[in-house]
Design an enzyme around this catalytic site. Structure first.
Site, PDB file in Angstrom:
ATOM      1  N   LEU A   1      48.308  34.908  30.437  1.00 18.39           N
ATOM      2  CA  LEU A   1      49.619  33.978  30.601  1.00 18.39           C
ATOM      3  C   LEU A   1      49.115  32.456  30.837  1.00 18.39           C
ATOM      4  O   LEU A   1      49.879  31.493  30.782  1.00 18.39           O
ATOM      5  CB  LEU A   1      50.423  34.243  31.696  1.00 18.39           C
ATOM      6  CG  LEU A   1      51.572  35.711  31.309  1.00 18.39           C
ATOM      7  CD1 LEU A   1      52.323  35.746  32.460  1.00 18.39           C
ATOM      8  CD2 LEU A   1      52.127  35.330  30.029  1.00 18.39           C
TER       9      LEU A   1
ATOM     10  N   LYS B   1      33.830  37.265  36.726  1.00 16.04           N
ATOM     11  CA  LYS B   1      33.949  36.666  38.238  1.00 16.04           C
ATOM     12  C   LYS B   1      32.733  36.717  39.053  1.00 16.04           C
ATOM     13  O   LYS B   1      32.368  35.853  39.856  1.00 16.04           O
ATOM     14  CB  LYS B   1      34.950  37.085  38.860  1.00 16.04           C
ATOM     15  CG  LYS B   1      36.307  36.924  38.291  1.00 16.04           C
ATOM     16  CD  LYS B   1      37.582  37.498  39.117  1.00 16.04           C
ATOM     17  CE  LYS B   1      38.837  37.108  38.375  1.00 16.04           C
ATOM     18  NZ  LYS B   1      40.019  37.395  39.188  1.00 16.04           N
TER      19      LYS B   1
ATOM     20  N   ASN C   1      36.875  32.611  40.778  1.00 12.20           N
ATOM     21  CA  ASN C   1      37.779  32.542  39.511  1.00 12.20           C
ATOM     22  C   ASN C   1      38.003  31.186  39.153  1.00 12.20           C
ATOM     23  O   ASN C   1      39.005  31.087  38.077  1.00 12.20           O
ATOM     24  CB  ASN C   1      38.951  33.198  39.930  1.00 12.20           C
ATOM     25  CG  ASN C   1      39.962  32.573  40.844  1.00 12.20           C
ATOM     26  OD1 ASN C   1      39.363  31.621  41.436  1.00 12.20           O
ATOM     27  ND2 ASN C   1      41.532  32.576  41.005  1.00 12.20           N
TER      28      ASN C   1
ATOM     29  N   ASP D   1      42.186  33.512  44.431  1.00 14.53           N
ATOM     30  CA  ASP D   1      42.887  34.667  44.288  1.00 14.53           C
ATOM     31  C   ASP D   1      43.600  35.219  45.670  1.00 14.53           C
ATOM     32  O   ASP D   1      44.824  35.554  45.693  1.00 14.53           O
ATOM     33  CB  ASP D   1      41.691  36.058  43.926  1.00 14.53           C
ATOM     34  CG  ASP D   1      41.754  35.810  42.302  1.00 14.53           C
ATOM     35  OD1 ASP D   1      42.610  35.162  41.571  1.00 14.53           O
ATOM     36  OD2 ASP D   1      40.846  36.287  41.922  1.00 14.53           O
TER      37      ASP D   1
ATOM     38  N   ALA E   1      40.497  49.451  45.406  1.00 13.75           N
ATOM     39  CA  ALA E   1      39.232  48.852  45.912  1.00 13.75           C
ATOM     40  C   ALA E   1      38.406  48.129  44.910  1.00 13.75           C
ATOM     41  O   ALA E   1      37.255  48.103  45.158  1.00 13.75           O
ATOM     42  CB  ALA E   1      38.189  50.111  46.523  1.00 13.75           C
TER      43      ALA E   1
ATOM     44  N   ALA F   1      40.152  42.631  42.514  1.00 13.85           N
ATOM     45  CA  ALA F   1      41.487  42.137  42.969  1.00 13.85           C
ATOM     46  C   ALA F   1      41.638  42.590  44.582  1.00 13.85           C
ATOM     47  O   ALA F   1      42.101  41.705  45.420  1.00 13.85           O
ATOM     48  CB  ALA F   1      42.637  42.510  42.085  1.00 13.85           C
TER      49      ALA F   1
ATOM     50  N   ARG G   1      41.415  55.869  44.538  1.00 14.30           N
ATOM     51  CA  ARG G   1      41.059  57.203  43.941  1.00 14.30           C
ATOM     52  C   ARG G   1      39.607  57.447  44.241  1.00 14.30           C
ATOM     53  O   ARG G   1      39.301  58.701  44.563  1.00 14.30           O
ATOM     54  CB  ARG G   1      41.232  56.853  42.326  1.00 14.30           C
ATOM     55  CG  ARG G   1      41.018  57.969  41.615  1.00 14.30           C
ATOM     56  CD  ARG G   1      41.468  57.667  40.035  1.00 14.30           C
ATOM     57  NE  ARG G   1      40.691  56.597  39.606  1.00 14.30           N
ATOM     58  CZ  ARG G   1      40.829  56.003  38.324  1.00 14.30           C
ATOM     59  NH1 ARG G   1      41.615  56.569  37.670  1.00 14.30           N
ATOM     60  NH2 ARG G   1      40.342  54.992  37.935  1.00 14.30           N
TER      61      ARG G   1
ATOM     62  N   ASP H   1      34.639  56.292  48.084  1.00 10.67           N
ATOM     63  CA  ASP H   1      33.389  55.696  48.298  1.00 10.67           C
ATOM     64  C   ASP H   1      33.479  54.184  48.032  1.00 10.67           C
ATOM     65  O   ASP H   1      33.036  53.370  49.008  1.00 10.67           O
ATOM     66  CB  ASP H   1      32.384  56.205  47.512  1.00 10.67           C
ATOM     67  CG  ASP H   1      32.023  57.882  48.009  1.00 10.67           C
ATOM     68  OD1 ASP H   1      32.405  57.822  49.050  1.00 10.67           O
ATOM     69  OD2 ASP H   1      31.329  58.388  47.106  1.00 10.67           O
TER      70      ASP H   1
ATOM     71  N   TYR I   1      51.907  42.147  37.029  1.00 10.18           N
ATOM     72  CA  TYR I   1      53.045  41.344  36.774  1.00 10.18           C
ATOM     73  C   TYR I   1      53.523  41.752  35.394  1.00 10.18           C
ATOM     74  O   TYR I   1      54.682  41.070  34.928  1.00 10.18           O
ATOM     75  CB  TYR I   1      52.658  39.865  36.942  1.00 10.18           C
ATOM     76  CG  TYR I   1      51.583  39.506  36.068  1.00 10.18           C
ATOM     77  CD1 TYR I   1      50.199  39.242  36.530  1.00 10.18           C
ATOM     78  CD2 TYR I   1      51.793  39.151  34.657  1.00 10.18           C
ATOM     79  CE1 TYR I   1      49.207  39.135  35.491  1.00 10.18           C
ATOM     80  CE2 TYR I   1      50.889  38.613  33.738  1.00 10.18           C
ATOM     81  CZ  TYR I   1      49.472  38.630  34.289  1.00 10.18           C
ATOM     82  OH  TYR I   1      48.371  38.369  33.377  1.00 10.18           O
TER      83      TYR I   1
ATOM     84  N   GLY J   1      54.199  40.558  41.552  1.00  9.08           N
ATOM     85  CA  GLY J   1      52.887  40.157  41.037  1.00  9.08           C
ATOM     86  C   GLY J   1      52.801  38.905  40.557  1.00  9.08           C
ATOM     87  O   GLY J   1      51.582  38.269  40.476  1.00  9.08           O
TER      88      GLY J   1
HETATM   89  P1  ATR Z   1      40.360  44.475  39.271  1.00 12.77           P
HETATM   90  O1  ATR Z   1      39.321  43.316  39.098  1.00 12.77           O
HETATM   91  O2  ATR Z   1      41.853  43.983  38.448  1.00 12.77           O
HETATM   92  O3  ATR Z   1      40.919  44.740  40.774  1.00 12.77           O
HETATM   93  P2  ATR Z   1      39.099  46.766  38.702  1.00 12.77           P
HETATM   94  O4  ATR Z   1      37.834  46.156  39.750  1.00 12.77           O
HETATM   95  O5  ATR Z   1      38.465  47.491  37.585  1.00 12.77           O
HETATM   96  O6  ATR Z   1      39.936  45.549  38.492  1.00 12.77           O
HETATM   97  O7  ATR Z   1      39.965  47.857  39.822  1.00 12.77           O
HETATM   98  C1  ATR Z   1      40.713  48.574  39.183  1.00 12.77           C
HETATM   99  C2  ATR Z   1      41.293  49.318  40.636  1.00 12.77           C
HETATM  100  O8  ATR Z   1      42.471  50.065  40.026  1.00 12.77           O
HETATM  101  C3  ATR Z   1      40.299  50.382  41.292  1.00 12.77           C
HETATM  102  O9  ATR Z   1      40.689  50.409  42.327  1.00 12.77           O
HETATM  103  C4  ATR Z   1      40.765  51.718  40.557  1.00 12.77           C
HETATM  104  O10 ATR Z   1      40.296  52.800  41.027  1.00 12.77           O
HETATM  105  P3  ATR Z   1      38.925  53.409  41.106  1.00 12.77           P
HETATM  106  O11 ATR Z   1      37.867  52.560  42.063  1.00 12.77           O
HETATM  107  O12 ATR Z   1      39.076  54.658  41.498  1.00 12.77           O
HETATM  108  O13 ATR Z   1      38.387  53.480  39.677  1.00 12.77           O
HETATM  109  C5  ATR Z   1      42.149  51.396  40.152  1.00 12.77           C
HETATM  110  N1  ATR Z   1      42.806  52.372  39.223  1.00 12.77           N
HETATM  111  C6  ATR Z   1      42.936  52.048  37.862  1.00 12.77           C
HETATM  112  N2  ATR Z   1      43.520  53.142  37.306  1.00 12.77           N
HETATM  113  C7  ATR Z   1      43.909  53.997  38.099  1.00 12.77           C
HETATM  114  C8  ATR Z   1      44.550  55.352  38.049  1.00 12.77           C
HETATM  115  N3  ATR Z   1      45.104  55.864  36.926  1.00 12.77           N
HETATM  116  N4  ATR Z   1      44.881  55.928  39.340  1.00 12.77           N
HETATM  117  C9  ATR Z   1      44.242  55.180  40.358  1.00 12.77           C
HETATM  118  N5  ATR Z   1      43.745  54.194  40.553  1.00 12.77           N
HETATM  119  C10 ATR Z   1      43.353  53.488  39.753  1.00 12.77           C
END
Ligand code: ATR
Length: 293
Positions: free
Chosen positions: A23, A73, A94, A109, A135, A138, A159, A162, A232, A253
């Site tokens: 956007l 980034k 960013n 951010d 984690a 973002a 999820r 670690d 968002y 968001g």
């Molecule tokens: P961003 O830069 O937008 O934060 P990212 O670094 O790819 O994108 O992080 C995506 C986050 O969404 C991660 O915490 C991811 O969890 P994992 O580290 O376990 O992969 C989480 N995420 C994405 N899809 C998910 C799902 N279906 N269920 C739970 N967590 C999810």
């Protein structure tokens, strides 16, 4: 009157891949026009292999700044001449400004997220206990900013636990010892949420086209929690709808997107864009998208 770019137009370039859903071009170009600024915001899809050659090309053009998004980034750091302290702390950029031939990296951010909380009515984060879902990149910017803003305890739930553990250790070492992890299970989340005032979803769960998904069970939400989602699209995610139904104040968001962008806009132009107008521009576009499915 619509302005067209000329040889004196100052360019701001968005670097990322893919960019089709961004956007930011709409928001920034609308604000440049509204404020009568001879600037143009241009999305440029660039792959990792081409990032260096494209970026070095930008240095030789009338480009005054950039936004950098997924997946560049972190990779962009090695191409910059200077980092502001926030970007150095996060190890991610960013926003870039070109000044006197130097490329300076910023990260707006975390600050953008804190401003969106404030705008939604949360006076400050000092002393607040927070459950943060996710984690990734973002989560990192937001959690670090919450820690630097004096949050009480920050509970990281991901999820992949670690990754949450690594982020908690980094926060505790670099900022303050205030972060720990929580298992992604209801039995672990429930007692922690009782001690929290804020729940933040930084995962992509619930994002279009998966708008029926929830990043945490709705039954754990209760009115003592403020619930923020950085997704968002849709504007009101299923998480935020469930939070509203439970009587929780919510933080959409779009606020973070607007505020991180507004901070960049000021760095490039020296002008402060009207936040309400940026928001209206973004929301009317999102409404059109949801009307067309
Ligand atoms: P961003 O830069 O937008 O934060 P990212 O670094 O790819 O994108 O992080 C995506 C986050 O969404 C991660 O915490 C991811 O969890 P994992 O580290 O376990 O992969 C989480 N995420 C994405 N899809 C998910 C799902 N279906 N269920 C739970 N967590 C999810």
């Amino acid at each position: 009157m619509t302005r067209y770019p000329s040889t004196t137009t100052k360019l701001v370039v968005l670097l990322g891949h893919p960019l089709g859903h961004s956007l930011s071009p709409l928001i920034h170009n609308t604000m440049f026009e509204h404020l009568g600024l001879d600037y143009c915001y241009l999305p440029v899809e660039v792959t990792r292999e081409n990032l260096t050659v494209v970026f070095n090309g930008l240095r030789r053009m009338n480009v005054v700044g950039c936004n950098v998004t997924i997946p560049h980034k972190v990779a962009i750091l090695e191409l910059l001449d200077e980092l502001d302290p926030q970007a150095a702390l996060l190890g991610a950029v960013n926003t870039i400004c070109f000044r006197d031939g130097r490329a300076i990296g910023y990260n707006t951010d975390g600050q953008g997220f804190l401003r969106s909380l404030k705008e939604a009515g949360m006076a400050g984060v000092a002393g607040k206990n927070i459950l943060l879902l996710g984690a990734g990149g973002a989560a990192r910017a937001i959690a670090m900013s919450l820690a630097a803003g004096g949050a009480g305890s920050i509970y990281l739930c991901n999820r992949n636990r670690d990754k949450a553990l690594a982020l908690a250790e980094e926060i505790n070492e670099k900022i303050r010892p205030c972060a720990e992890t929580v298992a992604a299970e209801l039995s672990a989340q429930r007692p922690v949420l009782k001690r929290c005032q804020l729940l933040v979803n930084t995962t992509s769960v619930g994002m279009h086209p998966h708008h029926d998904q929830l990043p945490i069970a709705a039954e754990v939400l209760s009115a003592h929690l403020t619930v923020a989602d950085i997704v968002y699209n849709p504007h009101t995610t299923r998480l935020l709808a469930a939070a509203q139904a439970a009587g929780c104040p919510v933080v959409h968001g779009i606020g973070m997107l607007i505020h991180q962008g507004a901070l960049g806009f000021t760095l490039w132009t020296g002008s402060e864009p009207p936040i309400d107008r940026m928001l209206a521009t973004a929301l009317s576009h999102l409404a059109k998208l949801s009307a067309t499915g």
